[in-house]
Design an enzyme around this catalytic site. Structure first.
Site, PDB file in Angstrom:
ATOM      1  N   THR A   1       0.825  -1.211   0.000  1.00 57.92           N
ATOM      2  CA  THR A   1       0.000   0.000   0.000  1.00 57.92           C
ATOM      3  C   THR A   1       0.862   1.265   0.000  1.00 57.92           C
ATOM      4  O   THR A   1       1.887   1.324   0.665  1.00 57.92           O
ATOM      5  CB  THR A   1      -0.925  -0.011   1.228  1.00 57.92           C
ATOM      6  OG1 THR A   1      -1.807  -1.126   1.102  1.00 57.92           O
ATOM      7  CG2 THR A   1      -1.730   1.259   1.343  1.00 57.92           C
TER       8      THR A   1
ATOM      9  N   GLY B   1       2.798  -2.419   8.250  1.00 56.88           N
ATOM     10  CA  GLY B   1       3.138  -2.768   9.627  1.00 56.88           C
ATOM     11  C   GLY B   1       4.534  -3.353   9.739  1.00 56.88           C
ATOM     12  O   GLY B   1       5.057  -3.937   8.783  1.00 56.88           O
TER      13      GLY B   1
ATOM     14  N   GLU C   1      -7.918  -4.461   4.034  1.00 55.58           N
ATOM     15  CA  GLU C   1      -8.077  -5.716   3.284  1.00 55.58           C
ATOM     16  C   GLU C   1      -9.366  -5.733   2.482  1.00 55.58           C
ATOM     17  O   GLU C   1     -10.141  -6.686   2.530  1.00 55.58           O
ATOM     18  CB  GLU C   1      -8.024  -6.913   4.261  1.00 55.58           C
ATOM     19  CG  GLU C   1      -6.641  -7.103   4.868  1.00 55.58           C
ATOM     20  CD  GLU C   1      -6.690  -7.897   6.170  1.00 55.58           C
ATOM     21  OE1 GLU C   1      -7.540  -8.777   6.286  1.00 55.58           O
ATOM     22  OE2 GLU C   1      -5.881  -7.598   7.060  1.00 55.58           O
TER      23      GLU C   1
END
Lengths: 689, 689
Positions: free
Chosen positions: A152, A191, A448
């Protein structure tokens, strides 16, 4: 505060004795908590939970007492320390991956190392060729490297094809040049990458020089590259990389979500993860992806995990709410003669029941749906024993499971908040134990696959189905969905108008009828009237919701039908929960059920009364039902939801003994800058801004 | 990070140029932003906002840059320092109370001193006798004392009559003995009291020895006492008082909500605030409250402030959403031929519009409703110029405004979250500027009367009305509600079944018809069938919602009808907003409108299309409409919602330049306990647990 004071001798008012109340609640029901607990989770899961719980609660670093008071940087540090400790324990106790994940769930932090064992690991397993996998997998499993997944970007999330990062093949040096051409090309949200990761899978648009030396590049779309992000010794970013943590979000304080920019960063040929596609090192030719086959199973498995997780999250909120609302008393019954009676248990008010009990029922709907998906996945895994009807169902689930992701994460996210509000004033406090869960889980409806956007996938599949079925007939391999669409097509002029709300099969058919009605309506709008896609998005979303609700109801029903060795009184409660779940859903969308002719108007008018009756039947069992979720007090970390019912003692202890703010005496006088009384600090908080 | 790096030269992708996009958005609409801004807020408010803004943004202590990274104790400290600074500025610039509140609103923290200027102040003004008021009011106004309001207890909130704290009159010593007999009698939640307050109004059950010396006490219900909580010099609690902060909550990190226990704490006779009741010092006789008269006005004023605040909160969320969603682009239109076109602005998707634009409309509904309530309050204040019909309306509003508190705080609380989700991935980040607003505002649905519980008040009033009206006729002093109930009674067998959705008066009447239908139905259930009160609570809540929605629609309509000097194109947009608000509300409760016969089935079927059309009409004006809310960038503190549109630059700056976590290099190796690389800290975070 360390001295005992007069509060040490105080007890709650007798009517607020939570231990006695829960004992009474548990005594008044014969719902078989242990049997249901085993039925829902299985011995293996329960054994694991008990075993891991004992270990983590023995380590001070996993104490949750003060964590809500920490600064964001300290929350990250705490997460880092916890991640390390868990891995040490993993080695010491020879945990497998599921043991580790159980520990992380109980500790209730998504830890900084998390992506290494989730998305990075899947990417290595699924996108590497064999040689790459053999090289990288042992390293990540040993945590020699910590990996992240950088897909992303600041400017693009759902639209993966729109990513801006580029990977340009340099035929001379046999390198790929990875580059972030704009600010919006910065990786974002990834993350583990912000501060922790040593490596990452970097997704970029693959560009190869055009043949013939005329200049220019051919673009091949997004491809995954593995890169080292930080120096092995210093852990500082490599020179052509800018990377960092994006700052505080709603939740996940222990996780370092990242931004990352690459500046003409060169990586060797083998950095391209090459299971499905590669570039010929010598010729610079793009080697096309093999036909990868539909990975129906993997998606189904992933989505079943989302559903099962939503179930646990909802179970957690409902456990806290049911226990507290049984113990909390407020006002006497308006119609009561005896004004000296105890005040009413809040869970007895119908306005509270109607918010909490359908969610209690929903946890079971989610359970049976997730379990059915898992079973289907297991059944279709091996080459043998694959019935065509199973495969049909799997394919259908592949295309419609977006609806399950969308609906179930919304149910859980909204459900936490509904439970919280039902708890009134104390629902706003740290004593709920829900603050971090709430903040963390709010991410689910948008990550998601955004919950609203992905419903288009379901609608697209249903439109296709309606088109296909315009000529076919139901056969042995038809799914329930196929059959219901065919049934609608054949009888659309005489809708069923079911009127018996106690007939479970009618309920199922009513849900399916509504789906079919909306599917044919959408088909008419799009395929016949040729209306713009964008003008139909809301209709499509309604269709997806309707179909997904039908799936939940069907899975719930079939799950209960296959029950055997349970006491019949316990089964009766489960069937009541099924009916409460179904009828509540119908009531919320009564207009659709009326309009489609699925349910008779008179029956719809009866719904509120039926729902009230069901809630009264379920109410006495509520505490024992949530007990069957077997959520440890350590996980709940909740004064309101603790299993021993000592709500008020626990709230008071958290405030009076544990709160660090109470160790400081402040100076409130506005004409003095000093903040801590007697410290002469001159208002030093400024330095932290 | 302090060195310029290669990110300094990067710009967003051209399609992500937010400044250009907002310029285009503002150019494509002739909605008169300035005129509406004045219309909504008035010159005085706008002047105040601009004046105070300039002052607070000039002080470093009000910088919001790093506050989300602070620990809870530091957030309280920061709040304390800010409270002091604001009061210093108040003196310096001779602010009035409204100036101060504006400053607090812009700083966007409810500060530790807040209760001194809100509930404590009202209590002193309203419950003191003249002598007491003369003594205390100057002290609190000068902040010589800081007061709190200690009513709610650990065991009782809404049910004030159930409070456990006692105040027992001692005739010999002429003292009241204040006491907390149990743990659940502990005061709880009381703002400002935890660490800051020097004084508090303590609400306790007044007990007076029975006459005749036979022992025992007569109880007179809850009464207010003013007490000193902390020592004037040391700021430590007095000996017979235990008091502290209850710990982190969902929001309000700068506020010290309290617990407090009193142990046989003696206060003199004059501690009882005696405007309405007192105890005769010499005889020990209870002197009964005077007939206080109905304070219709005060409640209406308070509730109008709640509505006006909900309006601003919603405006804030909608401003952020509309600006960001105009700038954000994702995917191309499915039906577009030109695949090289820019990606679609997210606000163009109907699934996004249907979440955000009705909330945009709702801000106006809340505005006109709050404004109408204020006007009514003003109109009925003086002894002159009180028309009987005004007084009727005021009385009605007094009894039904619980519904407005309930519905509007729910609309705003849910609206923030709806906007957040509509913003997709970035909606989860700190760049929204909504995290603290969201967390703070979640308190509103449960405080000051739980939103579900208080709907009973509305239902009770409507049941009474139905009963009264069973014989009466409409007359000049009838309210709209009276008239609509009478109309329903007279024509209940021939429901209107309105079919023209563009006829505004029909829309109004449809809402009123639904209310009347539900009111008579509830009357039948309760008064005729004599069903238990508790079994009707859900019905009552639906009735309250229906009535309140009708009020919002009527106020909105009347507000627009009285508009004059606005350009007609701007008026057209406002009327579209009115219709969008009304029709969206009808669609959500379509079943009730169908069942009651308020709207014809065919018209209900047309709703989705009508709503789509209205949204397309409003869409081009969206940015200019939110501009008219005139919310300063400093208040919004939002990368996504900033007025200059530099979304991506701002997000990147927050992460790369401002985030303190990025100043630390960590050690991720699990086999080393060290957390900060090279520090040899040995995992020292443990000491903070």
């Amino acid at each position: 505060m360390s001295q005992p004071d007069f509060s040490a001798n105080l007890k709650p008012h007798p009517q607020a004795d939570g231990a006695a109340t829960l004992a009474q609640e548990r005594g008044q029901s014969d719902f078989d908590t242990n049997a249901i607990s085993k039925h829902l989770f299985g011995d293996k899961y329960l054994e694991r939970q008990a075993r891991i719980l004992k270990i983590v609660t023995g380590e001070k670093i996993f104490s949750k007492t003060n964590q809500a008071n920490l600064s964001r940087p300290d929350r990250y540090k705490l997460g880092l320390a916890r991640g390390k400790k868990l891995r040490q324990l993993m080695n010491e106790y020879k945990w497998d991956d599921d043991d580790f994940l159980m520990a992380e769930w109980l500790v209730d932090d998504v830890l900084p190392h998390h992506l290494n064992i989730s998305l990075f690991k899947s990417a290595i397993l699924e996108q590497c060729n064999e040689e790459q996998r053999n090289f990288w997998y042992p390293k990540l499993q040993a945590w020699e490297i910590i990996g992240a997944y950088a897909q992303t970007e600041l400017g693009h999330g759902s639209n993966v094809r729109g990513l801006e990062a580029t990977a340009t093949w340099d035929q001379k040096t046999k390198d790929f040049v990875l580059h972030s051409p704009t600010l919006t090309a910065s990786k974002w949200w990834n993350g583990t990458l912000g501060r922790t990761a040593t490596h990452a899978v970097f997704v970029a648009q693959l560009r190869i020089p055009k043949k013939g030396g005329s200049g220019g590049f051919e673009s091949y779309g997004p491809h995954p590259f593995i890169i080292r992000v930080r120096d092995e010794k210093t852990h500082k970013p490599l020179e052509s990389i800018i990377v960092g943590d994006i700052g505080p979000k709603y939740g996940y304080p222990a996780m370092d979500n990242a931004y990352m920019l690459l500046n003409q960063h060169r990586v060797p040929h083998e950095a391209l993860l090459s299971r499905y596609a590669t570039v010929n090192r010598e010729t610079g030719e793009y080697v096309k992806p093999k036909n990868t086959g539909a990975m129906y199973g993997q998606l189904t498995r992933g989505r079943s995990q989302i559903v099962m997780n939503a179930r646990l999250v909802l179970a957690r909120a409902v456990t806290v709410a049911v226990r507290y609302l049984s113990i909390r008393r407020q006002f006497r019954d308006q119609d009561a003669d005896d004004q000296s009676a105890l005040e009413e248990q809040v869970l007895n008010y119908s306005t509270v029941q109607i918010r909490v009990l359908p969610l209690l029922a929903a946890t079971f709907a989610l359970h049976y749906s997730g379990a059915a998906m898992q079973k289907l996945y297991e059944r279709t895994r091996g080459a043998n024993a694959q019935k065509e009807s199973d495969l049909n169902e799997l394919q259908e689930l592949h295309f419609t499971s977006a609806g399950l992701k969308s609906l179930t994460t919304e149910m859980a996210a909204d459900g936490i908040e509904t439970c919280r509000r039902a708890m009134g004033g104390h629902g706003y406090g740290g004593g709920t134990g829900l603050i971090q869960l709430n903040a963390d889980y709010l991410s689910k409806p948008t990550v998601e696959g955004d919950n609203w956007m992905i419903t288009q996938q379901v609608a697209r599949y249903l439109l296709k189905k309606v088109k296909e079925l315009s000529t076919s007939r139901s056969n042995a391999n038809s799914s329930r969905l196929d059959a219901s669409l065919i049934r609608f097509r054949e009888r659309s002029r005489s809708p069923p108008q079911f009127s018996d709300l106690s007939d479970d099969l009618s309920i199922l058919e009513a849900f399916e009828w509504r789906t079919a009605f909306l599917a044919f309506e959408a088909y008419e709008s799009r395929e016949v009237k040729k209306l713009p896609w964008n003008s139909l998005l809301v209709e499509f979303r309604n269709l997806s919701r309707a179909h997904t609700q039908a799936m939940l109801v069907v899975y719930f029903y079939e799950g209960l039908r296959s029950l055997d060795s349970l006491p019949s009184s316990t089964k009766t409660v489960l069937w009541d929960l099924f009916r409460l779940f179904s009828l509540s859903a119908i009531e919320k969308d009564a207009w659709q059920f009326q309009r489609s002719g699925a349910i008779a108007t008179k029956a719809l008018d009866q719904l509120p009364k039926e729902i009230l009756t069901l809630m009264q039947r379920i109410r006495p069992h509520a505490v024992r039902i949530v007990d069957s979720f077997t959520l440890p007090d350590y996980l709940l970390n909740s004064d309101l939801g603790r299993s021993d019912g000592r709500v008020y003692e626990s709230l008071f202890h958290r405030a009076h003994v544990e709160n660090p703010l109470n160790r400081i005496t402040f100076n409130p006088r506005y004409w003095e800058d000093e903040l801590v009384m007697g410290s002469r600090d001159d208002g030093h908080i400024l330095s932290k801004l």
